[in-house]
Design an enzyme around this catalytic site. Structure first.
Site, PDB file in Angstrom:
ATOM      1  CE1 TYR A  84      32.014   4.905 -19.593  1.00 25.67           C
ATOM      2  CE2 TYR A  84      31.927   4.923 -21.992  1.00 25.67           C
ATOM      3  CZ  TYR A  84      31.549   5.460 -20.773  1.00 25.67           C
ATOM      4  OH  TYR A  84      30.716   6.550 -20.742  1.00 25.67           O
ATOM      5  NE  ARG A 117      28.098   8.981 -18.987  1.00 27.74           N
ATOM      6  CZ  ARG A 117      28.121   7.859 -18.278  1.00 27.74           C
ATOM      7  NH1 ARG A 117      28.886   6.842 -18.669  1.00 27.74           N
ATOM      8  NH2 ARG A 117      27.419   7.736 -17.170  1.00 27.74           N
ATOM      9  CG  HIS A 134      27.906   5.847 -24.261  1.00 27.43           C
ATOM     10  ND1 HIS A 134      28.045   7.159 -24.665  1.00 27.43           N
ATOM     11  CD2 HIS A 134      28.778   5.685 -23.236  1.00 27.43           C
ATOM     12  CE1 HIS A 134      28.934   7.755 -23.922  1.00 27.43           C
ATOM     13  NE2 HIS A 134      29.415   6.875 -23.047  1.00 27.43           N
ATOM     14  CG  ASP A 151      21.773  13.429 -18.786  1.00 26.06           C
ATOM     15  OD1 ASP A 151      22.522  12.966 -17.905  1.00 26.06           O
ATOM     16  OD2 ASP A 151      21.430  12.788 -19.800  1.00 26.06           O
ATOM     17  CD  GLU A 173      25.399  11.145 -22.794  1.00 18.39           C
ATOM     18  OE1 GLU A 173      25.753  10.363 -21.879  1.00 18.39           O
ATOM     19  OE2 GLU A 173      24.218  11.418 -23.018  1.00 18.39           O
ATOM     20  CG  HIS A 176      22.076   2.789 -17.928  1.00 13.53           C
ATOM     21  ND1 HIS A 176      21.066   2.421 -18.774  1.00 13.53           N
ATOM     22  CD2 HIS A 176      22.629   3.896 -18.481  1.00 13.53           C
ATOM     23  CE1 HIS A 176      21.010   3.254 -19.804  1.00 13.53           C
ATOM     24  NE2 HIS A 176      21.961   4.163 -19.642  1.00 13.53           N
ATOM     25  CG  HIS A 209      17.654   9.087 -22.734  1.00  9.32           C
ATOM     26  ND1 HIS A 209      17.891   7.818 -22.285  1.00  9.32           N
ATOM     27  CD2 HIS A 209      18.840   9.732 -22.639  1.00  9.32           C
ATOM     28  CE1 HIS A 209      19.156   7.683 -21.922  1.00  9.32           C
ATOM     29  NE2 HIS A 209      19.751   8.840 -22.136  1.00  9.32           N
ATOM     30  CG  ASP A 255      24.970  10.409 -16.068  1.00 13.72           C
ATOM     31  OD1 ASP A 255      24.192  11.370 -15.954  1.00 13.72           O
ATOM     32  OD2 ASP A 255      25.080   9.745 -17.123  1.00 13.72           O
ATOM     33  CG  HIS A 307      20.278  11.804 -24.737  1.00 10.19           C
ATOM     34  ND1 HIS A 307      19.587  12.648 -23.896  1.00 10.19           N
ATOM     35  CD2 HIS A 307      21.260  11.244 -23.975  1.00 10.19           C
ATOM     36  CE1 HIS A 307      20.111  12.604 -22.686  1.00 10.19           C
ATOM     37  NE2 HIS A 307      21.142  11.765 -22.708  1.00 10.19           N
ATOM     38  CD  GLU A 337      25.175  13.468 -19.987  1.00  9.63           C
ATOM     39  OE1 GLU A 337      24.133  13.275 -20.645  1.00  9.63           O
ATOM     40  OE2 GLU A 337      25.454  12.828 -18.944  1.00  9.63           O
ATOM     41  CG  ASP A 351      -0.242  -0.029   2.538  1.00 11.68           C
ATOM     42  OD1 ASP A 351       0.992  -0.258   2.531  1.00 11.68           O
ATOM     43  OD2 ASP A 351      -0.893   0.158   3.569  1.00 11.68           O
TER      44      ASP A 351
END
Length: 443
Positions: free
Chosen positions: A392, A410, A352, A273, A388, A245, A363, A262, A356, A412, A41
């Site tokens: 890696y 990375r 990647h 972002d 970005e 991610h 996104h 990120d 975007h 960005e 609940d």
């Protein structure tokens, strides 16, 4: 600091622009989100459907917007939850239909319980129904139920619509181009988010846990008016940065590792972002600095090229042209540089996309004009995107020299296309090696 917001006139203009793209003698239905159950609940914090929010600014669940166009006359009708003292004691105040007309400048408003009867009237004798087909199965069923009710009235001389139009592409295209008011909100959430990244850099130290850095970020968002993060923050120390991610955010940070963050806040529904990568102990090692500087050089080259007429496909080519010769020089790629560029060999490590669209969603919606897997849509003023690049090198990649293993970088930023070129909205977050080390040394 006064937080940026959108005036009701912004939503009126959007509904008018949407209606201009509707054929005549039609009705459109746009549905709000419903509350999602987390467990038993308890519920997740409510997040409004962003296309519904875009057209209304209305942030309550289980609402519906109808836009009717007859003889080129347009009417906006909002269906919302009724005022209910008992429910409001438990779940909070509701706007109600009377206040909805005043506050959200729709032409009419009804309790949601009245929608079946009113929808029947709206659909009767229309030629087309517009709604977001396939967006939500329950909404599809609702529209089909209304249509069946209208068809049942055929003996009374009432005509039912004979076709449907998916109106999501119309809304997506509108959302792709940001107004001056939207840009102001996005500048502000970038500034707030940039402050959070600075705070994270200052709080970073050996032995701190990733989730503690995440807490610093969320605190900075909230203390400056951004109640929510735009997405689950990625706080990835060491080899965790090689999980794109990653959001467990549970590991202990170690001196000598890099930390990739990120994270972006949300303001008035709009997302930032931003990604930064920096050393836990405040000082890049030689190997870390080499990879970091390469990613930064690629990002700077790509951002510098942003202007009307350029595409993400072209920026991706620029990035590959920066990465490839240096990766060969470092022994991470081998072969003829020109051929490696042609083969996009650096995608072995740059795993990647380059960027975007950004807006109400992280996104964000909008057609990329994909041709041969390349995003060829030409930039136009008012578009906002991320840039970005990343490289890696997982710790278990034994094909490469040990000094590179475990490094993931990375960087960005959020970039607005302007009439003359571009504006980087992510301006208050250090990203040069010298500036990052100076900020971290200032603690």
């Amino acid at each position: 600091m006064t937080l940026a917001s959108l005036h009701s006139s912004e939503f009126i203009a959007r509904r008018q622009a949407f209606a201009k793209q509707m054929p005549n003698n039609v009705v459109a239905f746009i549905f709000a989100s419903s509350q999602a159950t987390r467990s038993n609940d308890t519920e997740y914090l409510f997040c409004q459907d962003k296309s519904f929010l875009y057209l209304t600014g209305f942030n309550e669940q289980d609402a519906v917007l109808a836009i009717e166009k007859v003889n080129n006359q347009v009417k906006s009708i909002l269906f919302c939850l009724p005022k209910d003292p008992l429910q409001e004691v438990w779940h909070g105040k509701r706007i109600g239909k009377d206040n909805a007309v005043k506050q959200y400048c729709v032409d009419e408003a009804y309790d949601i319980e009245e929608i079946d009867a009113v929808a029947l009237e709206l659909i009767c004798d229309k030629s087309v129904i517009l709604y977001r087909q396939g967006h939500n199965e329950m909404h599809d069923e609702q529209v089909m139920h209304w249509l069946a009710d209208v068809k049942a009235c055929a003996r009374q001389g009432i005509k039912a619509p004979t076709s449907f139009i998916d109106c999501q592409p119309i809304i997506d295209e509108m959302r792709l181009f940001k107004s001056a008011a939207e840009i102001e909100v996005m500048k502000q959430i970038n500034h707030i988010s940039g402050g959070a990244h600075q705070r994270a850099m200052k709080a970073c130290a050996d032995g701190v846990f990733e989730y503690q850095i995440e807490a610093e970020i969320l605190h900075e968002f909230a203390m400056h008016g951004a109640r929510f993060a735009a997405y689950n923050s990625i706080v990835a120390g060491g080899n965790n940065a090689n999980i794109l991610h990653y959001n467990d955010n549970s590991a202990r940070l170690n001196s000598g590792d890099l930390l990739l963050i990120d994270a972006g806040g949300e303001l008035a529904g709009y997302a930032a972002d931003i990604t930064r990568t920096f050393p836990v102990n405040g000082k890049f090692s030689d190997a870390q600095k080499t990879i970091y500087q390469l990613v930064l050089d690629a990002q700077n080259a790509c951002i510098a090229a942003v202007k009307p007429g350029v595409s993400l496909a072209e920026l991706n080519d620029i990035c590959i042209e920066v990465f490839t010769p240096k990766l060969v020089e470092l022994g991470l790629l081998s072969g003829d540089v020109n051929q490696l560029i042609e083969e996009k060999a650096c995608k072995k490590y740059f795993i990647h996309g380059l960027g975007h669209w950004l807006g109400l969603d992280v996104h964000d919606v909008g057609d990329y004009h994909i041709e041969n897997k390349r995003q060829t849509r030409a930039f136009e003023p008012g578009m906002v995107m991320t840039i970005e690049p990343g490289l890696y090198f997982p710790a278990d990649n034994h094909e490469i020299d040990a000094k590179w293993r475990g490094i993931g970088v990375r960087i960005e930023d959020n970039v607005l296309v302007t009439d003359q070129g571009h504006e980087n909205l992510t301006q208050n977050v250090p990203k040069s090696v010298a500036d990052i080390e100076a900020l971290m040394a200032s603690n």
